[in-house]
Design an enzyme around this catalytic site. Structure first.
Site, PDB file in Angstrom:
ATOM      1  N   LYS A  53       0.575  -1.071  -0.062  1.00  0.00           N
ATOM      2  CA  LYS A  53      -0.146   0.303  -0.461  1.00  0.00           C
ATOM      3  C   LYS A  53       1.163   1.325  -0.069  1.00  0.00           C
ATOM      4  O   LYS A  53       0.489   2.294  -0.485  1.00  0.00           O
ATOM      5  CB  LYS A  53      -0.929   0.335   1.183  1.00  0.00           C
ATOM      6  CG  LYS A  53      -1.912  -1.033   1.270  1.00  0.00           C
ATOM      7  CD  LYS A  53      -2.561  -1.205   2.594  1.00  0.00           C
ATOM      8  CE  LYS A  53      -3.790  -2.203   2.123  1.00  0.00           C
ATOM      9  NZ  LYS A  53      -4.793  -3.138   2.965  1.00  0.00           N
ATOM     10  N   GLN A  97      -5.306  -2.017   9.337  1.00  0.00           N
ATOM     11  CA  GLN A  97      -4.916  -2.891   8.635  1.00  0.00           C
ATOM     12  C   GLN A  97      -5.177  -4.355   9.856  1.00  0.00           C
ATOM     13  O   GLN A  97      -5.239  -4.569  11.398  1.00  0.00           O
ATOM     14  CB  GLN A  97      -3.126  -3.465   8.394  1.00  0.00           C
ATOM     15  CG  GLN A  97      -2.939  -4.437   7.814  1.00  0.00           C
ATOM     16  CD  GLN A  97      -3.464  -4.661   6.291  1.00  0.00           C
ATOM     17  OE1 GLN A  97      -3.700  -3.645   5.389  1.00  0.00           O
ATOM     18  NE2 GLN A  97      -4.352  -6.337   5.746  1.00  0.00           N
ATOM     19  N   ASP A 120     -11.479   1.721   3.052  1.00  0.00           N
ATOM     20  CA  ASP A 120     -11.373   0.355   3.202  1.00  0.00           C
ATOM     21  C   ASP A 120     -13.658   0.222   2.975  1.00  0.00           C
ATOM     22  O   ASP A 120     -13.496  -0.598   2.468  1.00  0.00           O
ATOM     23  CB  ASP A 120     -11.521   0.025   4.674  1.00  0.00           C
ATOM     24  CG  ASP A 120     -10.481  -0.715   4.567  1.00  0.00           C
ATOM     25  OD1 ASP A 120      -9.552  -1.594   3.357  1.00  0.00           O
ATOM     26  OD2 ASP A 120      -9.603  -0.392   5.399  1.00  0.00           O
TER      27      ASP A 120
HETATM   28  N1  GUN Z   1      -6.807  -7.744   5.657  1.00  0.00           N
HETATM   29  C1  GUN Z   1      -6.835  -8.108   4.381  1.00  0.00           C
HETATM   30  N2  GUN Z   1      -7.817  -7.384   3.550  1.00  0.00           N
HETATM   31  C2  GUN Z   1      -7.777  -6.232   4.393  1.00  0.00           C
HETATM   32  C3  GUN Z   1      -8.656  -5.201   3.278  1.00  0.00           C
HETATM   33  O1  GUN Z   1      -8.991  -5.136   2.510  1.00  0.00           O
HETATM   34  N3  GUN Z   1      -8.292  -3.672   4.715  1.00  0.00           N
HETATM   35  C4  GUN Z   1      -7.851  -3.680   5.964  1.00  0.00           C
HETATM   36  N4  GUN Z   1      -7.917  -2.803   6.697  1.00  0.00           N
HETATM   37  N5  GUN Z   1      -7.460  -4.695   6.218  1.00  0.00           N
HETATM   38  C5  GUN Z   1      -7.400  -6.072   5.850  1.00  0.00           C
END
Ligand code: GUN
Length: 282
Positions: A53, A97, A120
């Site tokens: 990211k 996350q 998200d």
């Molecule tokens: N963990 C796995 N996929 C995601 C996601 O799309 N967003 C977040 N915040 N955590 C994750």
């Protein structure tokens, strides 16, 4: 192999180039898009996703900050940090996350993030907006899947989509987005009996199970479109999806690979949502 590959890596790269230009224009108006990511603990998969990211943000000119917290951080401390970020006008997107350590209630954290910074798309307000077909932050993986289908002009309206998996992050929201696009949607999951009975009727099959290579051509209707959301690390260190690629590709019309499939698109959609947040569009 008969299937055409939907290459998420290349599509994400194209989208990033477009977004880079958008970010330049935003910066000209004095807005410097910022994504703040909170990483709790040292789960290696989470760390690697967060790195991805950060790298992608840098490529399009989005400033990203990562706040790393120990796995023993309290829920109260995490909530306090989120409240500060909510109030900080220089922060446009906040992402915590997942998964979080067991002592932290994930839903409390998701609901603490301001819906206007929820890149998200996990906040119940944004989920509600998505369900009612309003403009909002769409969850990144489902949004990436729809974007991949559209990039190949694959018809969705009137098609039968079967989804295996019912997580809040992928299975449930991708079904809703496809319903909004006028598909007929069937949800299957770990308690579905006779899975093949459903999957062999799918025009579009979306697989988000989390087990390596378990869906092969026997589960497919001829010329189905196969979207593999699985990211499984094998003992030899390589990544593989939930779909047996070679077998499925011999019967499908389109298929997404792993890696270079849905994964890079999830990140591209996160950048899209961050730019949307920076523009103040929700
Ligand atoms: N963990 C796995 N996929 C995601 C996601 O799309 N967003 C977040 N915040 N955590 C994750």
């Amino acid at each position: 192999m008969s299937a055409q590959i939907i290459n998420g890596k290349d599509l994400a790269q194209e989208l990033r180039l477009e977004m880079k230009e958008e970010v330049v224009k935003l910066k000209d108006t004095g807005v410097n898009p910022n994504l703040t990511v909170i990483l709790v603990g040292d789960n290696p998969a989470s760390r690697s996703y967060v790195k991805g990211k950060e790298k992608a943000s840098a490529q399009v000119g989005i400033q990203s900050e990562v706040i790393e917290l120990s796995s023993s951080v309290t829920e109260e401390k995490l909530l306090e940090i989120i409240h500060k970020l909510n109030e900080d006008p220089s922060v446009h997107g906040i992402l915590v996350q997942l998964p979080l350590p067991d002592h932290i209630h994930e839903q409390h954290i998701i609901e603490a993030i301001s819906p206007t910074k929820d890149v998200d798309g996990f906040h119940p307000i944004n989920i509600g907006r998505m369900m009612t077909g309003q403009d909002t932050f769409l969850p990144c993986t489902p949004f990436g899947i729809i974007t991949m289908l559209k990039s190949k002009s694959i018809p969705i309206a009137g098609k039968h989509v079967v989804i295996i998996g019912r997580s809040n992050i992928v299975g449930k929201p991708v079904g809703q987005l496809l319903l909004n696009e006028n598909a007929t949607v069937t949800h299957c999951h770990s308690r579905t009996s006779n899975l093949k009975e459903y999957t062999t009727k799918a025009d579009i099959l979306i697989v988000a199970i989390g087990k390596p290579n378990i869906i092969d051509k026997e589960y497919l209707k001829a010329n189905a479109v196969v979207i593999d959301v699985g990211i499984n690390r094998l003992d030899n260190g390589s990544l593989t999806g939930d779909v047996d690629f070679d077998s499925a590709a011999s019967k499908a019309s389109y298929i997404t690979p792993v890696p270079k499939g849905v994964g890079p698109m999830t990140i591209a959609m996160l950048l899209h949502n961050t730019i949307k947040a920076a523009k103040g569009l929700t």
